[in-house]
Design a protein around this motif. Structure first.
Motif, mmCIF file in Angstrom:
data_model
loop_
_atom_site.group_PDB
_atom_site.id
_atom_site.type_symbol
_atom_site.label_atom_id
_atom_site.label_comp_id
_atom_site.label_asym_id
_atom_site.label_seq_id
_atom_site.Cartn_x
_atom_site.Cartn_y
_atom_site.Cartn_z
ATOM 1 N N SER B 10 22.251 -96.818 16.612
ATOM 2 C CA SER B 10 21.927 -95.997 17.787
ATOM 3 C C SER B 10 20.429 -95.727 17.831
ATOM 4 N N SER B 51 32.669 -86.393 21.273
ATOM 5 C CA SER B 51 32.294 -87.351 22.316
ATOM 6 C C SER B 51 31.013 -88.039 21.884
ATOM 7 N N GLY B 52 30.830 -89.262 22.334
ATOM 8 C CA GLY B 52 29.616 -90.000 22.026
ATOM 9 C C GLY B 52 28.397 -89.185 22.423
ATOM 10 N N VAL B 72 29.590 -92.697 18.911
ATOM 11 C CA VAL B 72 30.894 -93.064 19.496
ATOM 12 C C VAL B 72 31.782 -91.837 19.648
ATOM 13 N N SER B 73 32.826 -91.985 20.491
ATOM 14 C CA SER B 73 33.768 -90.888 20.702
ATOM 15 C C SER B 73 35.019 -91.109 19.855
ATOM 16 N N ASP B 106 37.277 -94.892 22.345
ATOM 17 C CA ASP B 106 36.759 -95.827 23.345
ATOM 18 C C ASP B 106 35.951 -96.927 22.643
ATOM 19 N N GLU B 109 32.450 -98.454 23.549
ATOM 20 C CA GLU B 109 31.153 -97.784 23.310
ATOM 21 C C GLU B 109 30.330 -98.529 22.269
ATOM 22 N N GLU B 112 27.724 -101.050 23.338
ATOM 23 C CA GLU B 112 26.457 -100.599 23.919
ATOM 24 C C GLU B 112 25.389 -100.343 22.855
#
Lengths: 365, 127
Positions: B10, B51-52, B72-73, B106, B109, B112
């Protein structure tokens, strides 16, 4: 940012440079904990050239200084040093400083870097008698050699027996490896050590001489990060944390350096006398965490959900391997053994008031 | 600076190691180096839903406290309690010192996030 004469040396050594009160200085070279422990066990060399130096000179120099500081320098001999707060009229602190007595009419005053201009203005605006005040900060570089091996390292270079210089004493015109220096047995780490003042253009040569002399003694370059954790373990106050215009020296346990009974009047005396008579509402307490949590400067201190003060300095103690702190809190809670709460990210985390300093000094008296 | 090939990264300098519908999260070598000596870690509670982008843990060095954001979530399945008593493990081996294991809600994610090459380039631009 201002640079000390040793800026290039720090860069070469891989120092991680930060902005410290407008000065570019290394917070660390290899790591704060490693540097901290080296100073406790062997020795560390700090660049403290950012510190301010102010000369006070003239027939009335001594009486003038007496009038602006809280400590008493009447008994101070040539070659001795006195630590003192300097207060505003309301008892709040302008700065804390060291007074070096060069001769009966000349004193060197060492002040905190970020306060130098403020102190100089304050001293000029309170001039009394036949005295001259001059800010000579740019002329001096200052190195602090700290740790139990300091004397054995510096002795290799000095032309006088350093054991003659006792704690809070100094000598002028000491020849250190060919460089004329002022050498004082002082420091800000809770260890034995020296502070060495040289002309700015000799700073790099002096740094290299001392580092070379300490090579086989475990000497390491040490940054501001270690300087802070070292002074904090020894519970030495830091301006902006334990001292400020809103805090009096009495509140943070510096009564030893506040001579209310000294003959002459001094700025802040009336306020401090009144505060002492009324009794202190808040005090500086040392504490250690009971539950998990790292206390930091500015965190609230609570008891039963009510704020009783705040953390002035907090963090991990590399020597004790504990999370500890200093807090300015309501006097009734400042007693050893009292349980207090430190508000860490919204949760009151349990801590206990303990005796200061956290780490006992091993000064050479 | 060390970057590991099969991880995702990230912009806040966390790494994500995906195993099926679960992911380990930690902080990168770049992050531990920037922080310096790490002396404290605050872990999330298991079963917490995140949540992300949420700050879900705190890593503190001698000088600073840094939030760790989940890239990530999902739900926190497990936390690395070893770090409570040995936070310096993050300095020593950041890619083995995972902070939490998350069940991904999810998995898209992850796509990304940056791969190792992109992250290395990203870090070189940060300096």
């Amino acid at each position: 940012m201002k640079k000390t004469p040793l800026y290039e040396v720090h860069i070469k050594l891989g120092g991680r440079m930060i902005d410290f009160g407008g000065w570019a200085l290394p917070v660390q070279y290899t790591g704060i904990i490693e540097e901290h422990l080296a100073v406790r066990e062997k020795a560390g060399l700090f660049d403290v050239s950012h510190m301010g130096e102010i000369i006070v000179e003239g027939p009335d120099a001594a009486s003038y200084i007496q009038g602006i500081i809280t400590n008493d320098i009447t008994g101070l001999c040539i070659g001795q040093i006195s630590y003192s707060p300097m207060c505003y009229h309301n008892g709040g602190v302008v700065d804390d400083l060291l007074v070096y007595k060069l001769n009966d009419e000349k004193f060197l005053i060492i002040v905190n870097a970020s306060n130098t201009d403020k102190d100089y203005e304050w001293m000029k605006s309170n001039l009394a008698g036949n005295v001259l005040v001059e800010n000579v900060s740019d002329k001096y570089a200052q190195l602090a050699l700290q740790g139990p091996e300091s004397e054995s390292i510096l002795q290799k270079l000095a032309n006088i027996p350093l054991s003659d210089i006792k704690f809070y004493n100094f000598r002028e015109n000491v020849n250190i490896g060919g460089i004329t220096s002022i050498v004082s047995r002082t420091g800000y780490t809770g260890e034995d050590g020296f502070e060495i003042y040289v002309d700015s253009d000799k700073a790099e040569a002096m740094w290299n001489l001392v580092m070379e002399a300490g090579k086989d003694k475990g000497l390491v370059p040490a940054g501001l990060g270690a300087r802070d954790t070292l002074r904090f373990e020894a519970a030495l106050p830091l301006y902006g944390h334990e001292l400020s215009p809103d805090i009096t020296p009495l509140e943070v346990g510096l009564e030893k350096f506040v001579k209310l009974e000294k003959e002459c009047d001094f700025i802040g005396k009336q306020a401090l006398v009144e505060q002492k008579e009324k009794g202190l509402k808040r005090k500086l307490a040392g504490f250690k965490m009971i539950d998990r949590g790292l206390p930091r400067n500015g965190y609230d201190v609570e008891v039963n959900g009510e704020k009783i003060g705040y953390v002035t300095t907090g963090g991990f103690s590399p020597s004790l391997k504990l999370n500890i702190g200093l807090a300015l809190i309501s006097a009734e809670y400042a007693k050893k053994g009292t349980e207090i709460g430190i508000n860490i990210r919204g949760k009151a985390v349990r801590a206990e008031v303990v005796k200061k300093p956290f780490y006992s000094k091993k000064y050479k008296k | 600076m060390k970057v590991i090939k099969n991880l995702k990264y990230s912009k806040d300098h966390e790494w994500v190691k995906v195993e099926g519908n679960k992911a380990y999260i930690g902080i990168t070598d770049y992050a531990q180096h920037a922080l310096g000596d790490i002396v404290f870690v605050e872990l999330p509670e298991t079963d917490t839903e995140i949540s992300g982008g949420d700050a879900f843990a705190v890593v503190e060095s001698v000088k600073a406290a840094a939030d760790v954001y989940s890239p990530v979530s999902g739900v926190v399945l497990e936390v690395n309690e070893e770090l409570l008593d040995a936070p310096e493990r993050i300095n020593e081996d950041p890619y083995e010192s995972w902070i939490a294991l998350i069940e991904l809600s999810d998995p898209d994610e992850v796509e990304e996030l940056m791969d190792a090459v992109e992250y290395e380039k990203f870090c070189s631009e940060e300096d």
